[in-house]
Scaffold this motif. Structure first.
Motif, PDB file in Angstrom:
ATOM      1  N   VAL A 164       9.745   2.145   8.512  1.00 48.94           N
ATOM      2  CA  VAL A 164       9.221   0.867   8.611  1.00 48.94           C
ATOM      3  C   VAL A 164       9.942   0.105   9.684  1.00 48.94           C
ATOM      4  CG1 VAL A 164       8.946  -1.697   7.134  1.00 48.94           C
ATOM      5  CG2 VAL A 164       8.743   0.913   6.067  1.00 48.94           C
ATOM      6  N   TRP A 165       9.215  -0.456  10.584  1.00 49.14           N
ATOM      7  CA  TRP A 165       9.552  -1.441  11.754  1.00 49.14           C
ATOM      8  C   TRP A 165       9.583  -2.758  11.645  1.00 49.14           C
ATOM      9  CZ3 TRP A 165      10.875   1.382  16.591  1.00 49.14           C
ATOM     10  CH2 TRP A 165      10.836   2.762  16.444  1.00 49.14           C
ATOM     11  N   HIS A 166      10.480  -3.280  12.379  1.00 53.50           N
ATOM     12  CA  HIS A 166      10.326  -4.796  12.561  1.00 53.50           C
ATOM     13  C   HIS A 166      11.120  -5.164  13.823  1.00 53.50           C
ATOM     14  CE1 HIS A 166      11.987  -9.355  11.828  1.00 53.50           C
ATOM     15  NE2 HIS A 166      10.535  -9.413  11.584  1.00 53.50           N
ATOM     16  N   ASN A 167      10.401  -5.990  14.647  1.00 60.32           N
ATOM     17  CA  ASN A 167      11.287  -6.350  15.983  1.00 60.32           C
ATOM     18  C   ASN A 167      11.631  -5.202  16.757  1.00 60.32           C
ATOM     19  OD1 ASN A 167      10.691  -8.818  15.639  1.00 60.32           O
ATOM     20  ND2 ASN A 167      12.597  -9.566  15.169  1.00 60.32           N
ATOM     21  N   GLY A 168      10.856  -4.026  16.854  1.00 63.82           N
ATOM     22  CA  GLY A 168      11.102  -2.779  17.654  1.00 63.82           C
ATOM     23  C   GLY A 168      12.362  -2.029  17.110  1.00 63.82           C
ATOM     24  N   LYS A 169      12.641  -2.259  15.887  1.00 65.89           N
ATOM     25  CA  LYS A 169      13.877  -1.496  15.207  1.00 65.89           C
ATOM     26  C   LYS A 169      13.188  -0.769  13.727  1.00 65.89           C
ATOM     27  CE  LYS A 169      18.184  -3.321  16.870  1.00 65.89           C
ATOM     28  NZ  LYS A 169      17.903  -4.784  17.239  1.00 65.89           N
ATOM     29  N   VAL A 170      13.798   0.434  13.615  1.00 66.84           N
ATOM     30  CA  VAL A 170      13.599   0.879  12.096  1.00 66.84           C
ATOM     31  C   VAL A 170      14.263   0.167  11.295  1.00 66.84           C
ATOM     32  CG1 VAL A 170      13.534   2.823  10.712  1.00 66.84           C
ATOM     33  CG2 VAL A 170      12.760   3.207  13.088  1.00 66.84           C
ATOM     34  N   ILE A 171      13.960  -0.401  10.317  1.00 69.14           N
ATOM     35  CA  ILE A 171      14.706  -1.013   9.099  1.00 69.14           C
ATOM     36  C   ILE A 171      14.514  -0.700   7.766  1.00 69.14           C
ATOM     37  CG2 ILE A 171      14.855  -3.181  10.435  1.00 69.14           C
ATOM     38  CD1 ILE A 171      12.455  -3.345   7.702  1.00 69.14           C
ATOM     39  N   GLY A 172      13.725   0.190   7.574  1.00 68.05           N
ATOM     40  CA  GLY A 172      13.551   0.793   6.237  1.00 68.05           C
ATOM     41  C   GLY A 172      12.575   2.080   6.185  1.00 68.05           C
ATOM     42  N   ASN A 173      12.117   2.228   4.932  1.00 67.74           N
ATOM     43  CA  ASN A 173      11.124   3.319   4.708  1.00 67.74           C
ATOM     44  C   ASN A 173      10.242   3.160   3.664  1.00 67.74           C
ATOM     45  OD1 ASN A 173      13.878   3.925   3.198  1.00 67.74           O
ATOM     46  ND2 ASN A 173      12.352   5.330   2.125  1.00 67.74           N
ATOM     47  N   THR A 174       8.809   3.632   3.619  1.00 62.37           N
ATOM     48  CA  THR A 174       8.156   3.499   2.487  1.00 62.37           C
ATOM     49  C   THR A 174       8.689   4.737   1.482  1.00 62.37           C
ATOM     50  OG1 THR A 174       6.902   5.308   3.434  1.00 62.37           O
ATOM     51  CG2 THR A 174       5.945   2.938   4.138  1.00 62.37           C
ATOM     52  N   THR A 175       8.334   4.651   0.283  1.00 59.87           N
ATOM     53  CA  THR A 175       8.513   5.467  -0.814  1.00 59.87           C
ATOM     54  C   THR A 175       7.169   6.224  -1.262  1.00 59.87           C
ATOM     55  OG1 THR A 175       8.350   3.817  -2.354  1.00 59.87           O
ATOM     56  CG2 THR A 175      10.663   4.199  -1.470  1.00 59.87           C
ATOM     57  N   SER A 176       6.054   5.475  -1.394  1.00 60.27           N
ATOM     58  CA  SER A 176       4.901   6.055  -1.585  1.00 60.27           C
ATOM     59  C   SER A 176       3.717   5.230  -1.056  1.00 60.27           C
ATOM     60  CB  SER A 176       4.797   6.321  -3.136  1.00 60.27           C
ATOM     61  OG  SER A 176       4.883   5.539  -3.879  1.00 60.27           O
ATOM     62  N   GLY A 177       2.699   5.858  -1.005  1.00 56.62           N
ATOM     63  CA  GLY A 177       1.615   5.097  -0.747  1.00 56.62           C
ATOM     64  C   GLY A 177       0.306   5.729  -0.775  1.00 56.62           C
ATOM     65  N   CYS A 178      -0.827   5.143  -0.422  1.00 63.11           N
ATOM     66  CA  CYS A 178      -2.173   5.532  -0.514  1.00 63.11           C
ATOM     67  C   CYS A 178      -3.151   4.515  -0.058  1.00 63.11           C
ATOM     68  CB  CYS A 178      -2.637   6.175  -2.059  1.00 63.11           C
ATOM     69  SG  CYS A 178      -2.900   4.418  -3.142  1.00 63.11           S
ATOM     70  N   PHE A 179      -4.364   5.015  -0.269  1.00 60.21           N
ATOM     71  CA  PHE A 179      -5.390   3.850   0.162  1.00 60.21           C
ATOM     72  C   PHE A 179      -5.646   3.432  -0.984  1.00 60.21           C
ATOM     73  CE2 PHE A 179     -10.040   2.819   0.565  1.00 60.21           C
ATOM     74  CZ  PHE A 179      -9.849   2.051   1.636  1.00 60.21           C
ATOM     75  N   SER A 180      -5.874   1.986  -1.312  1.00 60.15           N
ATOM     76  CA  SER A 180      -6.460   1.310  -2.466  1.00 60.15           C
ATOM     77  C   SER A 180      -7.702   0.950  -2.377  1.00 60.15           C
ATOM     78  CB  SER A 180      -5.671  -0.008  -2.330  1.00 60.15           C
ATOM     79  OG  SER A 180      -6.473  -0.920  -3.044  1.00 60.15           O
ATOM     80  N   TYR A 181      -8.546   1.690  -3.347  1.00 58.11           N
ATOM     81  CA  TYR A 181     -10.010   1.834  -3.269  1.00 58.11           C
ATOM     82  C   TYR A 181     -10.398   0.227  -3.744  1.00 58.11           C
ATOM     83  CZ  TYR A 181      -9.797   6.716  -2.439  1.00 58.11           C
ATOM     84  OH  TYR A 181      -9.666   7.787  -2.057  1.00 58.11           O
ATOM     85  N   GLY A 182      -9.660  -0.295  -4.538  1.00 57.24           N
ATOM     86  CA  GLY A 182      -9.928  -1.653  -5.024  1.00 57.24           C
ATOM     87  C   GLY A 182      -9.834  -2.921  -3.683  1.00 57.24           C
ATOM     88  N   ALA A 183      -8.742  -2.715  -2.922  1.00 57.06           N
ATOM     89  CA  ALA A 183      -8.484  -3.498  -1.991  1.00 57.06           C
ATOM     90  C   ALA A 183      -9.295  -3.226  -0.506  1.00 57.06           C
ATOM     91  CB  ALA A 183      -7.142  -4.129  -1.641  1.00 57.06           C
ATOM     92  N   GLN A 184      -9.521  -1.917  -0.583  1.00 57.09           N
ATOM     93  CA  GLN A 184     -10.116  -1.395   0.844  1.00 57.09           C
ATOM     94  C   GLN A 184      -9.462  -1.291   1.827  1.00 57.09           C
ATOM     95  OE1 GLN A 184     -13.230   0.606   1.255  1.00 57.09           O
ATOM     96  NE2 GLN A 184     -12.789   0.483  -0.990  1.00 57.09           N
ATOM     97  N   GLN A 185      -7.880  -1.186   1.378  1.00 59.31           N
ATOM     98  CA  GLN A 185      -6.958  -0.924   2.702  1.00 59.31           C
ATOM     99  C   GLN A 185      -5.854  -0.090   1.979  1.00 59.31           C
ATOM    100  OE1 GLN A 185      -5.314  -4.700   3.970  1.00 59.31           O
ATOM    101  NE2 GLN A 185      -5.531  -5.754   2.018  1.00 59.31           N
ATOM    102  N   SER A 186      -4.936   0.271   2.938  1.00 58.11           N
ATOM    103  CA  SER A 186      -3.633   0.921   2.448  1.00 58.11           C
ATOM    104  C   SER A 186      -2.629   0.213   1.906  1.00 58.11           C
ATOM    105  CB  SER A 186      -3.152   1.733   3.845  1.00 58.11           C
ATOM    106  OG  SER A 186      -4.182   2.504   4.392  1.00 58.11           O
ATOM    107  N   LEU A 187      -1.872   0.868   1.118  1.00 56.49           N
ATOM    108  CA  LEU A 187      -0.999   0.229   0.216  1.00 56.49           C
ATOM    109  C   LEU A 187       0.447   0.925  -0.082  1.00 56.49           C
ATOM    110  CD1 LEU A 187      -0.968  -2.282  -1.975  1.00 56.49           C
ATOM    111  CD2 LEU A 187      -1.704  -0.591  -3.802  1.00 56.49           C
TER     112      LEU A 187
END
Length: 854
Positions: free
Chosen positions: A778-801
């Motif tokens: 996970v990036w902010h202002n050109g630096k890595v500041i964290g990490n995702t833990t899990s994710g997928c496509f949200s079929y409800g919101a029609q975008q990634s989560l």
């Protein structure tokens, strides 16, 4: 490809080791016991066992004794290549590699023993577009770690390794600081350090028998007498199976034949001013490096061609085998030799001066087995090292910390010895070792499945009924449906770094559960029954949540002494003092061992039974779940009568079930626990009853999408032994004000007082044909500041989560961030969780006259 640490053995080093064995600079050995009591007895004097002795003694543990049956490095260490790399496709195993390299860099200074450490760097070669994708995938997984890793252009590859044929090279994955070490010298330096800090290394002393005593201590029998030990550690390499058999354990290990080739002097190599980096040609499936003025390379042949030493599994290792080798067989590796000659043309003119073929121990999945073993008190293992040299330093430290502190320093469940069980037969081990060896350099896709040795004997009651209708995934020996086929679908396993054949079918299953009703097989859950006069007291001490009342269920967490999340379970009190505990499939014996240990140490009058294999679990979820199940029982399933998080025994179509009103989908649903032999009739009755409602199957991929939209955390992703429950947003389940002094309570109070440094947040992403899956940067202002833990496509919101950990100051709703996927940073926004309210919450709001969001 994993980092080959156990690979080639340079001839000059091999000869040096042989000379030392024959008396030159021979290490003084002491074939006596010296003492009859020890805190820790380590069995095995390879680099791993010696590293553990070094780390325990250095940390101040008195009475550390290592016993080696012949001499230090005998077995696989002496002929290993000692390749060292920062790279690992896993997450926390990178920490093990990193620690090892940092230790090896300063070991000579600390012990006065030279270790022959070369650090020319290493390059993995990509010669297909898919491989370039894999490198980009690995870059985002490495970005939030301190290790240096770069995706480099063909021009940079050629600059670093000028002897390459560049025709096929598309990119390189470069790790500065990688290289190789002399395994013999490394082990001797660790041994010198171990002695310096007070450990005793005894050889030749063979362990002939092990007896466990009623107080949990051990008698270690040798020809020179008996040592009483508080704990024993099996670090016996390819003898580890024989040691395990002494106490009735069948460790799933098998020796494989690994060959490598050493060439004579090559003028073009001799003319170089600096040492060449190690290269790993992944399509050619070999590694290659400079050895003096020549080259040395070692291939991983396919599972059909590779060779196992199966006779050692059935008959044991031949007595006296220690510093011997196997017959070499160049025909077996000829296609790899040809690939190497094409990639490094100077090899064509080189003479092969030596071919080394030696045994390496493989576990079914190539990863070692490290930690305390379930079912045997104070028996620890450090075995199954396919890459022992690069793992030795870091695993010695990891295990030493765990022994001394009572908890692992960080999460490494992938090397937990308890990931295997009774289902891990010799046939399975052999089939998997063949596959793992042959797949050493295969493309590592997300959601990877490997099919050798499957199915095991551990199948759910529904396996035969469902196997042709779905794509199955492997979970701790079980087969579990990932997604189901419908006419017109592209069926089968089609791995990809982007959206693939399961993407639309999973959306269909998501809709099924949200709009109608679905059924999922959850039989792989780990299931335990706890009872006894102290059962309530035990669970109150084990879990951070309160103990549920009779007929109720809750979600509870076991914490470590420092307040990390060791496990998450659902706890149901079925009868007064009688409980059912349920955990994820991969945590079954991991959690059972922890609980058994607490019972023993605390002297609780309670017993725990593992009923995982006897019980099936079906979950029925969706708006029509109640309507369908009500047709099968006279019990009242209405909201007033059977509330959320209640559990009770009832009959469905005359089949006895323990029903819990809970669902990981967050929709209206029940989990139905039943005898495994009743799975088919129960499933058929439910499907029959749901015809009118349009009932259908769903799999674990849809389940994951549903739980992420509800903001449900998963153990092993959002929480594990790297995270505390407060930063993971689990405060609701942690009762710091309850009377019982549960494990981790004091540490958690301190963490709360000091304040959190980071927090789990919930993100939506604007992506294209790729979705997050966890462990991305996970990036902010050109630096890595964290990490995702899990994710997928949200079929409800029609975008990634995605869920992600970020610093507190960047954790507010509305904060703009970026997530790196396949070499590109995508815009992400922190949103209020959850995206979709759970069914119980929606029902509650409707009763109040509010309109809930769905």
């Amino acid at each position: 490809s994993l980092a080959p640490g156990y690979l080639l053995k340079p001839m000059c080093i091999m000869l040096k080791a042989v000379n030392k064995r024959n008396g030159e600079n021979k290490e003084a050995s002491s074939p006596s016991l010296g003492k009859d009591r020890a805190d820790t007895v380590i069995i095995g004097g390879g680099c791993v066992g010696v590293s553990l002795a070094y780390h325990l003694a250095k940390a101040g543990l008195k009475d550390v004794v290592l016993l080696e049956k012949s001499e230090l490095t005998a077995g696989s260490t002496w002929h290993a290549a000692g390749l060292t790399t920062y790279f690992h496709p896993g997450i926390n195993l990178k920490k093990i590699h990193s620690y090892s390299i940092k230790l090896y860099e300063k070991l000579e200074e600390e012990t006065g023993q030279p270790v022959g450490f070369h650090q020319p760097g290493s390059i993995r070669i990509a010669s297909t577009p898919t491989r370039v994708d894999e490198f980009k995938y690995q870059m985002t997984r490495a970005g939030w770690h301190p290790t240096e890793q770069y995706l480099i252009t063909p021009e940079k590859v050629q600059e670093l390794f000028p002897l390459l044929n560049m025709d096929k090279v598309l990119a390189g994955l470069y790790n500065p600081g990688d290289g190789h070490i002399d395994p013999y010298s490394l082990t001797m330096a660790l041994a010198a350090g171990a002695r310096k800090y007070g450990a005793q290394l005894n050889y030749p002393v063979q362990v002939t028998n092990l007896n466990s005593r009623s107080d949990g201590t051990w008698e270690v029998e040798t020809p020179l007498g008996i040592i009483q030990a508080k704990r024993i550690v099996n670090a016996a390499g390819f003898w580890a199976r024989d040691v395990g058999k002494m106490i009735g354990l069948q460790h799933p290990l098998i020796p494989v034949h690994h060959q490598y080739v050493v060439t004579s002097t090559i003028p073009e190599v001799k003319a170089l001013k600096t040492e060449l980096p190690v290269i790993r040609d992944l399509e050619g499936s070999y590694y290659l490096r400079q050895e003096r003025d020549g080259l040395l390379f070692g291939p991983y042949e396919s599972e059909e061609k590779m060779k196992l030493q199966e006779s050692w599994v059935t008959n044991g290792v031949p007595p006296g085998f220690g510093k011997e080798l196997f017959e070499s067989d160049l025909d077996r590796i000829m296609e790899h030799i040809e690939a190497a000659m094409e990639m490094v043309p100077v090899l064509r003119k080189a003479d092969i001066v030596n071919t080394i073929a030696g045994p390496i121990t493989y576990s079914p999945d190539i990863l070692p087995m490290v930690g305390p073993h379930q079912g045997v008190r104070n028996y620890w293992v450090a075995i199954g090292f396919g890459y022992g040299i690069i793992h030795a330093g870091g695993m010695g430290k990891y295990l030493s910390d765990w022994i001394l502190e009572g908890e692992p320093p960080f999460d490494l469940i992938e090397v937990d010895p308890n990931r295997y069980g009774k289902w891990t037969t010799t046939e399975y081990t052999a089939a998997k070792a063949r596959e793992s060896y042959g797949f050493n350099n295969i493309v590592g896709y997300p959601k990877e499945e490997r099919f050798a040795g499957r199915p095991t004997e551990r199948t759910s009651g529904l396996y035969d009924l469902l196997k042709s209708k779905c794509s199955m995934g492997f979970h701790a020996g079980w087969e579990q449906p990932h997604w189901f086929y419908k006419p017109g679908d592209e069926t089968g396993y089609k791995p990809s770094f982007r959206r693939t054949n399961w993407f639309d079918p999973v959306g269909r299953e998501y809709k099924q559960v949200m709009e109608k009703v679905g059924v999922i097989d959850l039989s792989p859950f780990g299931k335990f029954k706890v009872k006894g006069t102290d059962s309530v007291k035990l669970l109150d001490h084990l879990f951070a949540n309160v103990v549920p009342k009779v007929g109720s269920t809750n979600i509870s967490h076991m914490l470590t002494p420092t307040g990390k999340v060791y496990a998450e379970l659902t706890v149901s009190q079925l009868y007064p003092g009688e409980f059912m505990l349920v955990t994820g499939s991969g945590s079954e014996l991991h959690d059972l061992r922890w609980i058994e240990d607490k019972i023993t140490r605390g002297g609780y009058k309670a017993e725990i039974a593992n009923v995982t294999d006897e019980m099936g679990v079906l979950s029925v979820a969706g708006p029509y779940a109640r309507q369908v199940l009500q047709k099968l029982t006279n019990d009242d399933l209405s909201d007033a009568s059977f509330k959320f998080l209640q559990c009770r025994h009832l009959k469905l179509s005359n089949i006895a079930v323990t029903a819990i009103r809970i669902s990981y989908t967050g929709e209206l649903g029940w989990e139905l626990y039943h005898r495994k032999e009743d799975s088919v009739p129960l499933y058929n009755a439910i499907m029959e009853a749901g015809q009118k409602e349009g009932i259908d199957d769903f799999g674990t991929y849809a389940l994951n999408a549903l739980r992420l939209e509800k903001g449900f955390r998963a153990w092993g992703a959002e929480m594990n032994c790297d995270t505390n429950p407060l930063e993971a947003g689990l405060e609701y389940f942690v009762k710091l004000n309850k009377a019982a002094d549960f494990t981790g309570k004091q540490a958690l109070k301190q963490i709360k007082e000091k304040g959190l440094k980071r927090r789990l947040i919930y993100l939506t992403l604007e992506t294209d044909n790729v979705d997050p899956e966890g462990n991305e940067s996970v990036w902010h202002n050109g630096k890595v500041i964290g990490n995702t833990t899990s994710g997928c496509f949200s079929y409800g919101a029609q975008q990634s989560l995605a869920f992600a950990y970020v610093p507190i100051e960047l954790s507010k709703v509305g904060q703009k961030l970026e997530v790196e996927l396949l070499g590109k940073n995508y815009p992400a926004t922190i949103i209020q969780e959850p995206l979709v309210l759970t069914e119980p919450t929606r029902t509650r709001l409707q009763k109040k006259g509010e309109s809930p969001k769905i």
